[in-house]
Design a protein around this motif. Sequence first.
Motif, PDB file in Angstrom:
ATOM      1  N   ASN A   1      68.416  31.363  96.450  1.00  0.00           N
ATOM      2  CA  ASN A   1      68.431  29.906  96.706  1.00  0.00           C
ATOM      3  C   ASN A   1      67.047  29.321  96.913  1.00  0.00           C
ATOM      4  OD1 ASN A   1      71.114  29.522  96.712  1.00  0.00           O
ATOM      5  ND2 ASN A   1      71.396  29.866  98.908  1.00  0.00           N
ATOM      6  N   MET A   2      66.079  30.196  97.056  1.00  0.00           N
ATOM      7  CA  MET A   2      64.773  29.782  97.553  1.00  0.00           C
ATOM      8  C   MET A   2      64.204  28.550  96.840  1.00  0.00           C
ATOM      9  SD  MET A   2      61.877  32.514  98.407  1.00  0.00           S
ATOM     10  CE  MET A   2      61.847  33.061  96.740  1.00  0.00           C
ATOM     11  N   HIS A   3      64.340  28.563  95.502  1.00  0.00           N
ATOM     12  CA  HIS A   3      63.681  27.480  94.767  1.00  0.00           C
ATOM     13  C   HIS A   3      64.546  26.238  94.621  1.00  0.00           C
ATOM     14  CE1 HIS A   3      60.086  29.700  94.295  1.00  0.00           C
ATOM     15  NE2 HIS A   3      60.789  30.753  93.908  1.00  0.00           N
ATOM     16  N   SER A   4      65.823  26.338  94.999  1.00  0.00           N
ATOM     17  CA  SER A   4      66.669  25.149  94.888  1.00  0.00           C
ATOM     18  C   SER A   4      67.015  24.576  96.260  1.00  0.00           C
ATOM     19  CB  SER A   4      67.959  25.514  94.139  1.00  0.00           C
ATOM     20  OG  SER A   4      68.601  26.573  94.810  1.00  0.00           O
ATOM     21  N   ASN A   5      66.744  25.330  97.313  1.00  0.00           N
ATOM     22  CA  ASN A   5      67.164  24.895  98.642  1.00  0.00           C
ATOM     23  C   ASN A   5      66.012  25.052  99.633  1.00  0.00           C
ATOM     24  OD1 ASN A   5      68.337  24.608 101.129  1.00  0.00           O
ATOM     25  ND2 ASN A   5      70.151  25.869 100.671  1.00  0.00           N
ATOM     26  N   SER A   6      65.491  23.902 100.091  1.00  0.00           N
ATOM     27  CA  SER A   6      64.302  23.976 100.951  1.00  0.00           C
ATOM     28  C   SER A   6      64.645  24.588 102.315  1.00  0.00           C
ATOM     29  CB  SER A   6      63.684  22.586 101.132  1.00  0.00           C
ATOM     30  OG  SER A   6      64.648  21.735 101.713  1.00  0.00           O
ATOM     31  N   ARG A   7      65.932  24.493 102.708  1.00  0.00           N
ATOM     32  CA  ARG A   7      66.364  25.111 103.986  1.00  0.00           C
ATOM     33  C   ARG A   7      66.137  26.622 103.937  1.00  0.00           C
ATOM     34  NH1 ARG A   7      67.485  23.416 108.626  1.00  0.00           N
ATOM     35  NH2 ARG A   7      69.386  24.627 108.920  1.00  0.00           N
TER      36      ARG A   7
ATOM     37  N   ILE B   1      64.055  28.794 106.601  1.00  0.00           N
ATOM     38  CA  ILE B   1      64.644  29.932 107.328  1.00  0.00           C
ATOM     39  C   ILE B   1      63.849  31.199 107.059  1.00  0.00           C
ATOM     40  CG2 ILE B   1      66.723  31.395 107.547  1.00  0.00           C
ATOM     41  CD1 ILE B   1      68.357  28.803 106.999  1.00  0.00           C
ATOM     42  N   LEU B   2      63.450  31.396 105.808  1.00  0.00           N
ATOM     43  CA  LEU B   2      62.668  32.587 105.472  1.00  0.00           C
ATOM     44  C   LEU B   2      61.351  32.595 106.251  1.00  0.00           C
ATOM     45  CD1 LEU B   2      63.201  32.883 101.611  1.00  0.00           C
ATOM     46  CD2 LEU B   2      63.722  34.613 103.324  1.00  0.00           C
ATOM     47  N   ASN B   3      60.701  31.450 106.296  1.00  0.00           N
ATOM     48  CA  ASN B   3      59.430  31.349 107.041  1.00  0.00           C
ATOM     49  C   ASN B   3      59.633  31.688 108.503  1.00  0.00           C
ATOM     50  OD1 ASN B   3      57.144  30.693 105.491  1.00  0.00           O
ATOM     51  ND2 ASN B   3      58.030  28.666 105.051  1.00  0.00           N
TER      52      ASN B   3
ATOM     53  N   SER C   1      58.103  34.957 110.782  1.00  0.00           N
ATOM     54  CA  SER C   1      57.298  34.935 112.007  1.00  0.00           C
ATOM     55  C   SER C   1      58.049  35.594 113.172  1.00  0.00           C
ATOM     56  CB  SER C   1      56.815  33.522 112.355  1.00  0.00           C
ATOM     57  OG  SER C   1      57.913  32.704 112.539  1.00  0.00           O
ATOM     58  N   LEU C   2      59.376  35.437 113.181  1.00  0.00           N
ATOM     59  CA  LEU C   2      60.164  36.065 114.249  1.00  0.00           C
ATOM     60  C   LEU C   2      60.077  37.594 114.167  1.00  0.00           C
ATOM     61  CD1 LEU C   2      62.142  35.049 116.498  1.00  0.00           C
ATOM     62  CD2 LEU C   2      63.961  35.730 114.956  1.00  0.00           C
ATOM     63  N   ALA C   3      60.208  38.104 112.952  1.00  0.00           N
ATOM     64  CA  ALA C   3      60.150  39.562 112.763  1.00  0.00           C
ATOM     65  C   ALA C   3      58.784  40.081 113.187  1.00  0.00           C
ATOM     66  CB  ALA C   3      60.421  39.911 111.312  1.00  0.00           C
ATOM     67  N   ASN C   4      57.782  39.284 112.870  1.00  0.00           N
ATOM     68  CA  ASN C   4      56.420  39.642 113.258  1.00  0.00           C
ATOM     69  C   ASN C   4      56.289  39.717 114.773  1.00  0.00           C
ATOM     70  OD1 ASN C   4      53.927  40.326 112.521  1.00  0.00           O
ATOM     71  ND2 ASN C   4      53.162  38.222 112.282  1.00  0.00           N
ATOM     72  N   THR C   5      56.810  38.689 115.457  1.00  0.00           N
ATOM     73  CA  THR C   5      56.742  38.644 116.920  1.00  0.00           C
ATOM     74  C   THR C   5      57.514  39.810 117.530  1.00  0.00           C
ATOM     75  OG1 THR C   5      56.835  36.257 116.690  1.00  0.00           O
ATOM     76  CG2 THR C   5      57.102  37.106 118.915  1.00  0.00           C
TER      77      THR C   5
END
Length: 426
Positions: free
Chosen positions: A340-346, A350-352, A356-360
Motif C-alpha cells: 500500500n505504501m505508494h497509494s496510501n500515505s497512512r 505507520i512505517l515511519n 523509530s519505535l523499533a529503534n527505541t
Amino acid sequence: MDSFESFRESYDDGETVFVEGSQGDCAYLIEHGAVEISILHEGKPTVLATRVAGEIFGEMAIVDKQPRSATARAVGEAVVLRLSEEQFKYRLDAIDPVMGLVLRTILERVRETLLRLKYEIADFGIPVTPGPGRGSGSPPTDLGRKDALDRVRLERDLERGLNENELILHYQPIVDLAGNSPVACEALIRWNHPHRGLLSPATFLSLAEDSYLMRSLGQYVFEQACAALAEIASRRDLPFAKKMRMHVNISPKQLLYPNFLRQIADIAHSNRVETKSIVLEITERLLIDQPDEAMSMLNACIDEGFQIALDDFGTGYSSLAYLSRFPLSEIKIDRSFISNMHSNSRSIEILNMLCSLANTLELRLVAEGIESQEQADAVRQMGCPNGQGYLFGRPMPLAELKTLLSTAAKTSDTVATQGSAIPAQD
Ligand code: C2E
Ligand code: CMP
Ligand code: CA
Ligand code: CA
C-alpha cells in the motif's frame, strides 16, 4: 487412484462391516447409503437402529476398548469413511473437557443399557422396536454432514501425506537491506500432493491446526528446519552462514502444547543448532487470546535461548502495547503496508513510526512482501534494516537456497538480481 481409498470403503446390500464381539479400533462415518445395527438374539438378528448418511457408528469400541457391541451391515450400497482412533479421540478431547466427559459417560451408559437389553430380551422376551435412526436423534443437516465428511477425508489424507513425506519445507531469504546479503531465512510448509500438486499452507494448515495432526506437523517442521540450518551452517564457502538465523512459524496451539519447549530444545540440540539461531514467529492472536499463558511460555523460550518475532504486525488487532510488554526480538511488518505504501500515505506514516519505535525498543525490524526495488529503497530509507519478499527470492527448496547463498557469498551486493532470476517455485 483415489487418494482417500485407504480409509473409504464400499459395501453391497447386506454386506457386513463388522460383527458383534469383534475387536474394533476405528469408528465409521457414513458417506452414502445406510447401515443397519443389530444384535443377535437366540441366533436371530434384532435390529436396533439404522444409521444413515452423515451419521456415525462403531464409536463405542474406541471409547471403552470393549469388543463391538453390535453387528453393522450395509442397507443398499453403502460407502463409509473410517475414522481413526486418534481422530475420534482428538475430537472428544478438543471440545470442552466437561462435555467430553459427559459424552464418554453417555456412550458407556449406552453400552450398559444394551447389555441389559440383551439380557431382558433373552430372559423375558421384551421386544426391541427396530426403526431408522432409532436412538440417534435427527440426522445432521446437509451442510454439517458435508463439512464433517470433508474434514475427515482431508485429515486422513494429510496424515497419509505426513507419513509418506509429502510435506516439504521451502525457505525464503530475509536480507539486510543495506547490502542485500541474506541474514536469515523463513521455513514455509508446502504439501507435495500426489494428485493435487504443490499445495500452499492456506489449503491445509487451518485444518491441521484444528486436528490431532498439528503436533506431529509442527515437530516435523521444526526438525526439517533445524536440519536445514545445520546443513547451511556447516558450509565453509558461506562466510555469513554461521550467523544465519532460521525462522519457524509457530501456531498459537503449538506454543501452548505441554512439552512444546522441551521438544524444540531437544530437536535443536540433536541437530547441534544453537537455540539463539532459531526465531520463533508468533502472531498477535496468541497475545490477545491467551496473554498470560503466552507471556510465561515466551519467557521460557527466551530463557532457553530462542528468539521471538511478532509476525504480520499491523494486521487485525495490532497494539503497540505488545511491543514493550512481551519479550520480543523482532517485528515483521505485514506485507499489506508495503504493497500500500505508494497509494496510501497512512502506510508511510505507520512505517515511519514503526521504524523509530523499533529503534527505541531495540527490536529488529523486517519488512515483508517486498516485490520491487522501489519498495526496498523506500523502506530502507525509512530506517528499516531488513526485508523479505519475492524481490530477494521466493520460498524455494533447500538446494536452491544453498545455490542462492553461494551466489550471494560470491557477489554479496547483487543478491537482489540473483534472487529475482530464480524461477518461481510457488
Ligand atoms: P507468513 O508467515 O506471513 O509467511 C509469508 C507468506 O508470504 C508466505 O506465504 C510467502 O510465500 C508469502 N510471501 C513472501 N514474500 C512475498 C511477496 O513478496 N509477495 C507476496 N504476495 N507474498 C509473499 P505462504 O508460504 O503461502 O504461507 C502462508 C502462511 O502460512 C504463512 O504466512 C504462515 O502464517 C503459515 N505457515 C507457513 N508455513 C508454516 C509452518 O510451517 N507452520 C505454521 N504454523 N504456519 C506456517
Ligand atoms: P461399537 O460397540 O464400536 O460397535 C457396534 C456399534 O453399534 C456401536 O459401537 C454403536 O455405534 C452402535 N450401537 C450400539 N448399540 C446401539 C443402539 N442401541 N442404538 C444404535 N446404535 C447402537
Ligand atoms: Ca511468518
Ligand atoms: Ca508474515
